[in-house]
Design a protein around this motif. Structure first.
Motif, PDB file in Angstrom:
ATOM      1  N   VAL A   1       0.823  -1.207   0.000  1.00  0.00           N
ATOM      2  CA  VAL A   1       0.000   0.000   0.000  1.00  0.00           C
ATOM      3  C   VAL A   1       0.858   1.258   0.000  1.00  0.00           C
ATOM      4  O   VAL A   1       0.607   2.205  -0.735  1.00  0.00           O
ATOM      5  CB  VAL A   1      -0.956   0.002   1.214  1.00  0.00           C
ATOM      6  N   LYS A   2       1.909   1.231   0.826  1.00  0.00           N
ATOM      7  CA  LYS A   2       2.765   2.421   0.903  1.00  0.00           C
ATOM      8  C   LYS A   2       3.348   2.762  -0.450  1.00  0.00           C
ATOM      9  O   LYS A   2       3.382   3.917  -0.856  1.00  0.00           O
ATOM     10  CB  LYS A   2       3.891   2.166   1.903  1.00  0.00           C
TER      11      LYS A   2
ATOM     12  N   MET B   1       0.828   4.251  -2.711  1.00  0.00           N
ATOM     13  CA  MET B   1       0.561   5.652  -2.362  1.00  0.00           C
ATOM     14  C   MET B   1       1.637   6.552  -2.951  1.00  0.00           C
ATOM     15  O   MET B   1       1.351   7.596  -3.533  1.00  0.00           O
ATOM     16  CB  MET B   1       0.572   5.819  -0.839  1.00  0.00           C
ATOM     17  N   LYS B   2       2.879   6.114  -2.762  1.00  0.00           N
ATOM     18  CA  LYS B   2       3.990   6.930  -3.266  1.00  0.00           C
ATOM     19  C   LYS B   2       3.907   7.048  -4.777  1.00  0.00           C
ATOM     20  O   LYS B   2       4.108   8.127  -5.334  1.00  0.00           O
ATOM     21  CB  LYS B   2       5.321   6.295  -2.870  1.00  0.00           C
TER      22      LYS B   2
ATOM     23  N   ARG C   1       1.336   6.949  -6.577  1.00  0.00           N
ATOM     24  CA  ARG C   1       0.257   7.850  -6.957  1.00  0.00           C
ATOM     25  C   ARG C   1       0.704   9.307  -6.836  1.00  0.00           C
ATOM     26  O   ARG C   1       0.481  10.119  -7.724  1.00  0.00           O
ATOM     27  CB  ARG C   1      -0.966   7.614  -6.070  1.00  0.00           C
ATOM     28  N   GLU C   2       1.369   9.597  -5.703  1.00  0.00           N
ATOM     29  CA  GLU C   2       1.864  10.966  -5.514  1.00  0.00           C
ATOM     30  C   GLU C   2       2.776  11.371  -6.658  1.00  0.00           C
ATOM     31  O   GLU C   2       2.676  12.461  -7.201  1.00  0.00           O
ATOM     32  CB  GLU C   2       2.650  11.078  -4.193  1.00  0.00           C
TER      33      GLU C   2
ATOM     34  N   LEU D   1      -4.642   0.645  -4.948  1.00  0.00           N
ATOM     35  CA  LEU D   1      -5.253   1.180  -3.728  1.00  0.00           C
ATOM     36  C   LEU D   1      -6.701   0.738  -3.620  1.00  0.00           C
ATOM     37  O   LEU D   1      -7.178   0.357  -2.558  1.00  0.00           O
ATOM     38  CB  LEU D   1      -5.157   2.713  -3.721  1.00  0.00           C
TER      39      LEU D   1
ATOM     40  N   ILE E   1      -9.633   5.100   0.933  1.00  0.00           N
ATOM     41  CA  ILE E   1      -8.503   5.538   0.132  1.00  0.00           C
ATOM     42  C   ILE E   1      -8.178   6.969   0.539  1.00  0.00           C
ATOM     43  O   ILE E   1      -9.001   7.859   0.405  1.00  0.00           O
ATOM     44  CB  ILE E   1      -8.845   5.470  -1.367  1.00  0.00           C
TER      45      ILE E   1
ATOM     46  N   GLU F   1      -5.429  12.529  -1.852  1.00  0.00           N
ATOM     47  CA  GLU F   1      -4.069  12.860  -2.270  1.00  0.00           C
ATOM     48  C   GLU F   1      -3.586  14.074  -1.497  1.00  0.00           C
ATOM     49  O   GLU F   1      -4.338  15.006  -1.244  1.00  0.00           O
ATOM     50  CB  GLU F   1      -4.053  13.162  -3.761  1.00  0.00           C
TER      51      GLU F   1
END
Lengths: 294, 146
Positions: B91-92, B95-96, B98-99, B127, B139, B142
């Motif tokens: 997941v981490k 997330m990264k 996506r950023e 996600l 979720i 952002e």
């Protein structure tokens, strides 16, 4: 004759070398097994992939003009050669064989008036071609053997594809070490682009009607470019298997040579030891004799 | 229950799933489709999206990145560029990713927009799948980075 102590020291040194080569042999063997497992895992994917491609190209009447990746150029002027080598040495003639084969290829292509340029993977090949063919070296990948994943292969394949589609190269060829057995690996040349659709023999593909979604040709258009990835990945893996096999053999030979050397040196050592004992005895006997007479 | 169907999800790196299941739902190029045991032969292009399969009453979620699905003789093979079961998703990392993709898209210039969008889509699917499988409460929105 060298002193006893020198010989002893030499024996110890060879023994240490032998320990190292033996360890390297075992490491190579372990890595070989690991990569082979990976290669077999990938084969499942690659086989299924080929099966799909041949099915699709059979039902959809591959029309070369709509697939630029399949198009043969009428005149081959510029050739892009991809050379796979190892990052490390100490694997016998593995790298040398690949480099020699590449040299031969370059010489031949140049003789035919073609222009060649190179993409080299592996530090060994890179340092060689940097020295000798700096002018035609296009791209280098180093410190990557054993660390690449499929995403890397996709990127690399994309660059080759771009090189072909942009007209920079009329042909892309690949040179890798084919794994025949642990004792034998052979530098092998293979065409990458244009893609040669494998002759879909009718028997291989079952004749059952499928539902295609979207149209078969459209699916083919999407997945055909990926067959370069599949080819490149399997060749990379095979090259790595070959490298480990070559290193295993080389290190096995080195260990045996160490063993022979130790035997020989021990023989010399013992002879020298005996000679010195004999000499000492003679001195003692000579001294005793002199005393008795005196 | 009318038998089961064998599901195989293969990626270049590994075999993700090989199991007898009751039903498979995957995201095709034109939307989701379901496959039940004894489905007619099918060849379908997949888009990056969610897939799930039902086995003995429980549902497992997967994130699939591009590929093809073939159904033949009561066996469904999904050849994907990448695939993870919901419990395997990092997941981490998603997330990264996506950023990163959002940041690139915001800059707009000098980037391969299609590639950034594809990366964003992959991260979003991961996600979403993690969320669906109950690994994420929700979720997270952002963060507006610099």
């Amino acid at each position: 004759m060298p002193g006893l102590r020198d010989i002893k020291r030499k024996i110890d040194a060879v023994k240490k070398t032998q320990q190292i080569t033996r360890a390297m042999n075992m490491v190579a063997a372990a890595k070989l097994r690991a990569v082979q497992t990976r290669m077999e895992g990938f084969r499942v994917y690659a086989d299924k992939y080929k099966e799909l491609i041949s099915r699709l190209s059979m039902v959809s009447n591959v029309d070369e003009s709509s697939f630029p990746l399949l198009q043969r150029r009428e005149e081959i002027r510029r050739v892009h050669l991809v050379v796979l080598t190892a990052d490390r040495g100490l694997c016998g003639a593995f790298n040398t064989n690949l480099i020699n084969r590449a040299e031969k290829y370059i010489a031949k292509a140049k003789g035919e008036g073609k222009e060649v340029f190179l993409t080299v993977l592996g530090r060994r090949g890179a340092s060689y071609f940097r020295m000798h063919h700096r002018d035609i070296l296009k791209k280098v990948y180093e410190d990557i053997v054993g660390k690449y994943d499929y995403a890397f292969v996709t990127r690399m394949a994309k660059e080759l594809e771009d090189s072909f589609l942009s007209g920079e190269a009329d042909e892309v060829a690949l040179l890798y070490a084919r794994f025949i057995s642990v004792l034998r690996q052979e530098p092998t040349l293979e065409d990458m682009l244009p893609i040669e659709p494998e002759g879909a023999s009718e028997e291989d593909v079952n004749q059952i009607e499928y539902i295609y979604e979207p149209k078969a040709q459209e699916i083919l258009r999407q997945i055909l470019p990926k067959s370069i990835n599949v080819q490149l990945y399997s060749r990379l893996l095979e090259n790595e298997v070959s490298e480990h096999a070559a290193r295993m053999t080389a290190m096995d030979n080195a260990t045996n040579n160490c063993k022979d050397m130790i035997t020989q040196l021990t023989l010399i050592y013992n002879k020298a030891r005996q000679a010195s004992i004999t000499k000492e005895l003679m001195d003692i006997v000579g001294g005793a004799e002199a005393l008795r007479q005196g | 229950m009318a038998g089961k169907i064998l599901l195989e999800v293969i990626t270049p790196d590994r075999l993700v799933v090989r199991d007898e299941v009751d039903m498979v739902i995957a995201t095709g190029i034109d939307g989701e489709f379901g496959v039940l045991p004894n489905h007619a032969p099918l060849l379908c292009l997949l888009q990056t999206g969610e897939a799930r399969f039902k086995k003995d009453g429980s549902i497992e979620y997967m994130a699939i990145t591009g590929g093809v699905a073939e159904v033949f003789e009561n066996k469904m093979t999904i050849l994907a560029d990448a695939a993870e079961l919901a419990r395997e998703i990092d997941v981490k990392r998603a997330m990264k990713a996506r950023e990163r993709a959002l940041k690139r898209l915001r800059q707009r210039e000098k980037i391969d927009v299609a590639r950034a969008e594809a990366a964003l889509r992959r991260a979003m699917v991961r996600l979403k799948v993690a969320h669906r499988a109950g690994r994420l409460e929700s979720i997270p929105p952002e963060t507006m980075g610099e």
